[in-house]
Design a protein around this motif. Structure first.
Motif, short mmCIF file in Angstrom:
data_model
loop_
_atom_site.label_atom_id
_atom_site.label_comp_id
_atom_site.label_asym_id
_atom_site.label_seq_id
_atom_site.Cartn_x
_atom_site.Cartn_y
_atom_site.Cartn_z
N TYR A 69 -23.81 -2.27 30.22
CA TYR A 69 -23.87 -0.84 30.53
C TYR A 69 -23.23 -0.50 31.87
O TYR A 69 -22.57 0.54 32.01
CB TYR A 69 -25.31 -0.33 30.46
CG TYR A 69 -26.23 -0.72 31.60
CD1 TYR A 69 -26.65 0.23 32.52
CD2 TYR A 69 -26.70 -2.02 31.73
CE1 TYR A 69 -27.51 -0.11 33.56
CE2 TYR A 69 -27.54 -2.37 32.75
CZ TYR A 69 -27.95 -1.40 33.67
OH TYR A 69 -28.80 -1.75 34.69
N HIS A 72 -19.63 -0.58 31.29
CA HIS A 72 -19.26 0.64 30.56
C HIS A 72 -18.99 1.78 31.56
O HIS A 72 -18.00 2.52 31.42
CB HIS A 72 -20.40 1.02 29.61
CG HIS A 72 -20.06 2.09 28.63
ND1 HIS A 72 -20.87 2.42 27.57
CD2 HIS A 72 -19.01 2.95 28.55
CE1 HIS A 72 -20.34 3.41 26.89
NE2 HIS A 72 -19.21 3.76 27.46
N LEU A 76 -15.51 4.13 32.39
CA LEU A 76 -15.42 5.59 32.52
C LEU A 76 -14.86 5.97 33.89
O LEU A 76 -14.07 6.92 34.00
CB LEU A 76 -16.80 6.23 32.32
CG LEU A 76 -17.42 6.15 30.92
CD1 LEU A 76 -18.69 6.98 30.87
CD2 LEU A 76 -16.43 6.62 29.87
N ASP A 143 -21.40 14.86 30.90
CA ASP A 143 -21.58 15.32 29.53
C ASP A 143 -21.25 16.79 29.36
O ASP A 143 -20.62 17.20 28.39
CB ASP A 143 -23.02 15.07 29.08
CG ASP A 143 -23.41 13.62 29.17
OD1 ASP A 143 -23.69 13.17 30.29
OD2 ASP A 143 -23.44 12.94 28.13
N SER A 366 -24.43 9.14 32.43
CA SER A 366 -23.92 9.98 31.34
C SER A 366 -24.59 9.59 30.03
O SER A 366 -25.13 8.48 29.88
CB SER A 366 -22.40 9.80 31.21
OG SER A 366 -22.09 8.47 30.79
N GLU A 368 -23.18 8.94 27.22
CA GLU A 368 -22.44 7.87 26.55
C GLU A 368 -22.90 6.49 27.02
O GLU A 368 -23.16 5.59 26.21
CB GLU A 368 -20.94 8.04 26.82
CG GLU A 368 -20.08 6.97 26.16
CD GLU A 368 -18.60 7.14 26.45
OE1 GLU A 368 -17.85 6.15 26.37
OE2 GLU A 368 -18.17 8.28 26.75
N ARG A 371 -26.65 5.82 25.94
CA ARG A 371 -26.81 5.41 24.54
C ARG A 371 -26.39 3.95 24.35
O ARG A 371 -27.05 3.18 23.64
CB ARG A 371 -25.99 6.32 23.64
CG ARG A 371 -26.62 7.68 23.38
CD ARG A 371 -25.88 8.44 22.30
NE ARG A 371 -24.53 8.82 22.73
CZ ARG A 371 -24.23 9.90 23.45
NH1 ARG A 371 -25.21 10.70 23.84
NH2 ARG A 371 -22.99 10.17 23.78
N GLY A 372 -25.32 3.56 25.01
CA GLY A 372 -24.91 2.17 24.93
C GLY A 372 -25.94 1.24 25.52
O GLY A 372 -26.17 0.13 25.01
#
Length: 465
Positions: A69, A72, A76, A143, A366, A368, A371-372
């Motif tokens: 995460y 991730h 971004l 978001d 965020s 995204e 959720r990951g």
């Protein structure tokens, strides 16, 4: 708890005491010569004024949640700032490695300050070493630019990272602490998760008769077993007891509810209900023994499913239950559960690129990334709605159900964050209690003496609930 990750490799290692002591004594050393900090133009696409092309260094705690995460969020960040070079590193002994860098005035731009060897956040804040995160919280979220970052977060998250009115860190995972078991094992044996401690002790007898140890625990890191103990205490004494502990009140650790809780845990020892040798087990060793069916119950926070996913047998179906009621006259309602946000992210005040640090956290928080995180770490993020539409795993679903059942009966202690030296003494005393080398009265006297010493020490910043 997340601390998480802490309290996994998250939240445990013997370096905390030394790191906290050193930080308390010399964390300000780098303050006279702060690093040159880059700034950039504030625009609609760059609301935090990140300097384009400036390097960013991210150091995270490499524990039970893994690094997927945080990587991730790096992706971004790089998409938004393609000229930047981002360095990402995972550590387990965060305090031990980073404390010298804070002292020298050369800390990273972002730190995931988690694990038992974590930096002393209260000491860092007192020394002016942390960036005020209010600007991040009021920035437009990734978001939806119409929604501020603070409005994406679950209730209590900002407060958890606030000291003396200033938000200095943000926790990422919402952690619940309870007692873990295998649904498939219990169904095959016809066992029911107990609702009271008397029921627990009775079930322990049945489990022993079946040739299985009722409990194991992460003996090298006593904080794990302190969690059910202080949950029992909170249930018996209510929030008044919790606040008395956090506020360093006289005789807080000698209250009837606290002594009754210590006695309840001690009865697991005197009753022979703990897997032989647990005192010497690391967190992974105890958790692997539990996954292998050597013990029925294990105390842990909700990060365990993610931490154990590589070794958990197919069909194990782990689940978390709230710590049983201590008696029929508990002050907190049945099903009350210890929970709070955990996995603390901060931006050092002397970082070379603090604007980039704030922007990285905007990416991290965020929807995204959140959720990951839920999918990869099998844990609950603090971002609202992040798990909606996801098929939850057995453990994560049980945590969500426990929190929903608890409702307003979710509680948490703050003394570990506020007074880490006291937390070390609490864990040492609890280890002695679980080893059978001390009794509940001696346990409470030892911790109360440590709490009184902190209360009397004018060099320690005090906080109040």
């Amino acid at each position: 708890m997340n601390v998480q990750s802490s309290r996994r490799t998250l939240l445990r290692a013997s370096t905390m005491a030394g790191a906290a002591a050193v930080l308390s004594g010399c964390v300000t050393a780098g303050g006279d010569d702060p690093a040159e900090q880059a700034t950039g133009a504030v625009t609609e696409d760059n609301p935090l004024g990140v300097p384009e092309g400036a390097d960013l260094e991210v150091v995270m705690f490499d524990g039970g949640y893994g690094q997927e995460y945080t990587q991730h969020a790096v992706t971004l960040y790089e998409e938004r700032h393609p000229d930047a070079t981002v360095t990402h590193e995972g550590l387990q002994k965060v305090g031990e490695v980073l404390q010298p860098r804070f002292v020298s005035g050369e800390p990273p731009d972002v730190v995931d300050n988690t694990g038992a060897g974590r930096l002393d956040i209260a000491a860092l804040a007192e020394a002016g070493q942390l960036t005020d995160l209010a600007e991040l919280l009021d920035a437009p979220s990734l978001d939806d630019p119409a929604v501020k970052v603070r409005d994406l977060l679950l209730p209590g998250v900002v407060a958890d990272g606030t000291l003396d009115g200033t938000p200095y860190f943000l926790n990422y995972s919402y952690v619940a602490w309870g007692i873990w078991y295998s649904r498939s094992l219990f169904e095959s044996k016809g066992w029911t998760v107990p609702e009271t401690w008397d029921d627990m002790l009775a079930l322990c007898g049945e489990i022993k008769d079946a040739g299985i140890a009722p409990w194991t625990w992460q003996g090298k890191f006593p904080e794990y077993m302190m969690d059910p103990l202080q949950s029992l205490a909170a249930k018996a004494g209510g929030l008044d007891l919790v606040y008395a502990v956090d506020n360093l009140e006289a005789d807080a650790w000698r209250q009837d509810g606290m002594l009754a809780a210590a006695d309840a845990i001690h009865r697991l020892v005197t009753g022979g209900h703990i897997l032989e040798g647990s005192e010497g087990l690391s967190h992974t060793e105890a958790q692997n023994a539990w996954c292998n069916g050597e013990a029925a119950f294990l105390p842990c926070g909700s990060w365990i499913e993610g931490e154990q996913q590589g070794v958990t047998p197919e069909g194990f179906d782990m689940a978390m239950a709230a710590v049983p009621a201590l008696s029929g006259a508990d002050a907190l309602p049945y099903g009350a559960v210890q929970g709070s946000s955990s996995e603390s992210f901060l931006v050092p005040a002397q970082a070379a690129n603090p604007r980039g640090g704030l922007e990285y956290l905007r990416c991290l928080f965020s929807g995204e990334v959140a959720r990951g995180f839920a999918e990869s770490a099998k844990a609950m993020p603090v971002v609202k709605g992040a798990t909606e539409g996801l098929e939850l795993s057995s453990g994560l679903a049980s945590v969500a159900a426990a929190l929903e059942a608890a409702g307003d009966g979710v509680f948490g202690y703050k003394y570990r964050t506020w007074y880490p030296e006291l937390a070390v003494e609490v864990d040492t005393a609890t280890g002695e209690l679980l080893a059978g080398r001390t009794d509940p009265e001696q346990w409470s006297d030892r911790i109360q003496a440590a709490a009184d010493a902190v209360a009397a020490d004018d060099s320690v910043a005090k906080y109040e609930r």
